[in-house]
Design a protein around this motif. Structure first.
Motif, PDB file in Angstrom:
ATOM      1  N   LYS A  50       1.284   4.170  -2.914  1.00 38.00           N
ATOM      2  CA  LYS A  50       1.196   5.619  -2.652  1.00 38.00           C
ATOM      3  C   LYS A  50       2.420   6.343  -3.193  1.00 38.00           C
ATOM      4  O   LYS A  50       2.320   7.425  -3.758  1.00 38.00           O
ATOM      5  N   ILE A  91     -10.301 -10.376  -0.052  1.00 38.78           N
ATOM      6  CA  ILE A  91     -10.934 -10.246   1.266  1.00 38.78           C
ATOM      7  C   ILE A  91     -10.733  -8.841   1.826  1.00 38.78           C
ATOM      8  O   ILE A  91     -11.637  -8.247   2.407  1.00 38.78           O
ATOM      9  N   THR A  92      -9.543  -8.328   1.647  1.00 36.60           N
ATOM     10  CA  THR A  92      -9.234  -7.013   2.202  1.00 36.60           C
ATOM     11  C   THR A  92      -9.608  -5.883   1.222  1.00 36.60           C
ATOM     12  O   THR A  92      -9.310  -4.716   1.469  1.00 36.60           O
ATOM     13  N   LYS A  93     -10.219  -6.277   0.107  1.00 40.25           N
ATOM     14  CA  LYS A  93     -10.668  -5.341  -0.945  1.00 40.25           C
ATOM     15  C   LYS A  93      -9.516  -4.555  -1.569  1.00 40.25           C
ATOM     16  O   LYS A  93      -9.716  -3.504  -2.178  1.00 40.25           O
ATOM     17  N   LEU A  94      -8.321  -5.051  -1.395  1.00 38.95           N
ATOM     18  CA  LEU A  94      -7.181  -4.354  -1.998  1.00 38.95           C
ATOM     19  C   LEU A  94      -7.102  -4.648  -3.489  1.00 38.95           C
ATOM     20  O   LEU A  94      -6.351  -3.992  -4.211  1.00 38.95           O
ATOM     21  N   LYS A 133      -9.228  -3.801  -5.316  1.00 40.99           N
ATOM     22  CA  LYS A 133      -9.787  -2.586  -5.923  1.00 40.99           C
ATOM     23  C   LYS A 133      -8.788  -1.442  -5.910  1.00 40.99           C
ATOM     24  O   LYS A 133      -8.870  -0.520  -6.704  1.00 40.99           O
ATOM     25  N   LEU A 134      -7.888  -1.503  -4.944  1.00 41.68           N
ATOM     26  CA  LEU A 134      -6.890  -0.435  -4.849  1.00 41.68           C
ATOM     27  C   LEU A 134      -5.779  -0.643  -5.884  1.00 41.68           C
ATOM     28  O   LEU A 134      -5.326   0.296  -6.531  1.00 41.68           O
ATOM     29  N   ILE A 157       0.841  -1.201   0.000  1.00 43.97           N
ATOM     30  CA  ILE A 157       0.000   0.000   0.000  1.00 43.97           C
ATOM     31  C   ILE A 157       0.877   1.253   0.000  1.00 43.97           C
ATOM     32  O   ILE A 157       0.654   2.202  -0.762  1.00 43.97           O
TER      33      ILE A 157
END
Lengths: 162, 119
Positions: free
Chosen positions: B75, B99-102, B104-105, B71
């Motif tokens: 950034k 699961i951690t919706k990462l 999408k990131l 993450i």
């Protein structure tokens, strides 16, 4: 005084041990490897082994880093009981505990880019059960063995031996 | 604060894109994750690379601490007006991202070839 099993029970299809380790991630890794080895020896599917390893890593790091605050004078106690059908691991640190409900939801868009807070969520997702004691310094993790898709023609283990 | 310690990622330049392939099977241990993080950040902070593909072919295990580094890396790359893509993530590991919706990131592609397309 660390690293010695308080007890070990080893039977053909069940392994139990209790161990106190020093507050150090390397010691945590060693226990992790030991538990993974037991699961593999008992023929747990790779997917279960993956889940347990991941949850153990998260739980041990939580205990060592957050619970015991990296304090080298503290220790972590681990109790493990693994049968053919169920792996149960309890991890207790010497910290003050925490309120699991108060951990912010890491999938909330506001938190999505925050680099922490995902361990608990991963443990919940990958294990069959995760429970904390009231004070929040002891976590119980359970993983039921994933049943093979075809109903195995081997022993139907209906009997409860508790 | 150079990378320090053993190299944990293999770097390959494909045109103007940097492909960084993790060497470790398990990105778990705290110290290890710290080193990997520093080596990744160095690609942006020290080398000034802006188009980066992270190749997960070798990775069998990944913890939430490693997700934290990814993450931060994302950034940094975005901060440098660059682009970061992830590729070759096996299904177990992909589930960790989902699961951690990462998922999408991060911009996640099936394999290196697809990750390099239109970069």
């Amino acid at each position: 005084m660390f690293q010695h099993d308080l007890f070990t029970v080893s039977m053909s299809n069940c392994e139990q041990f209790q161990i106190t380790i020093k507050n150090d991630t390397v010691a945590g890794q060693q226990v992790q490897e030991r538990i993974v080895k037991i699961l593999e020896d008992l023929g747990y599917p790779p997917r279960d082994v993956f889940s347990v390893r991941l949850a153990l890593e998260e739980a041990l790091v939580n205990a060592i880093k957050h619970g015991n605050g990296m304090d080298p004078t503290k220790s972590v106690q681990i109790e493990c009981s693994i049968s053919q059908d169920l792996a149960r691991i309890e991890i207790e640190d010497e910290g003050e505990g925490f309120e699991p409900e108060e951990v912010p939801d890491p999938t909330d868009p506001a938190n999505l880019e925050r680099p922490c807070g995902r361990g608990l969520m991963l443990m919940r997702s990958f294990m069959s059960l995760i429970e904390f004691n009231d004070s929040g310094n002891r976590v119980t993790l359970e993983k039921k063995r994933e049943q093979a898709s075809e109903n195995g023609d081997g022993d139907a283990s209906e009997d409860e031996s508790s | 604060m150079a990378t320090g310690g053993q190299r944990r990622i293999d770097i390959e330049d494909v045109g103007d894109v940097t492909v960084a392939r993790f060497i470790d099977k398990k990105i778990l241990d705290e110290t290890n994750i710290q080193i990997i993080g520093n080596q990744l950040f160095g690609l942006v902070d020290e080398d000034g690379r802006k188009k980066i593909v992270l190749d997960f072919t070798n990775v069998e295990y990944l913890s939430s601490a490693a997700l934290g580094k990814l993450i931060t890396m994302d950034k940094k790359v975005k901060g440098a007006k660059g682009k970061l893509r992830l590729c070759s993530i096996r299904p177990d590991i992909y589930e960790v991202f989902a699961i951690t919706k990462l998922n999408k990131l991060f911009d996640i592609r099936d394999d290196q070839e697809k990750a390099l397309e239109g970069f």
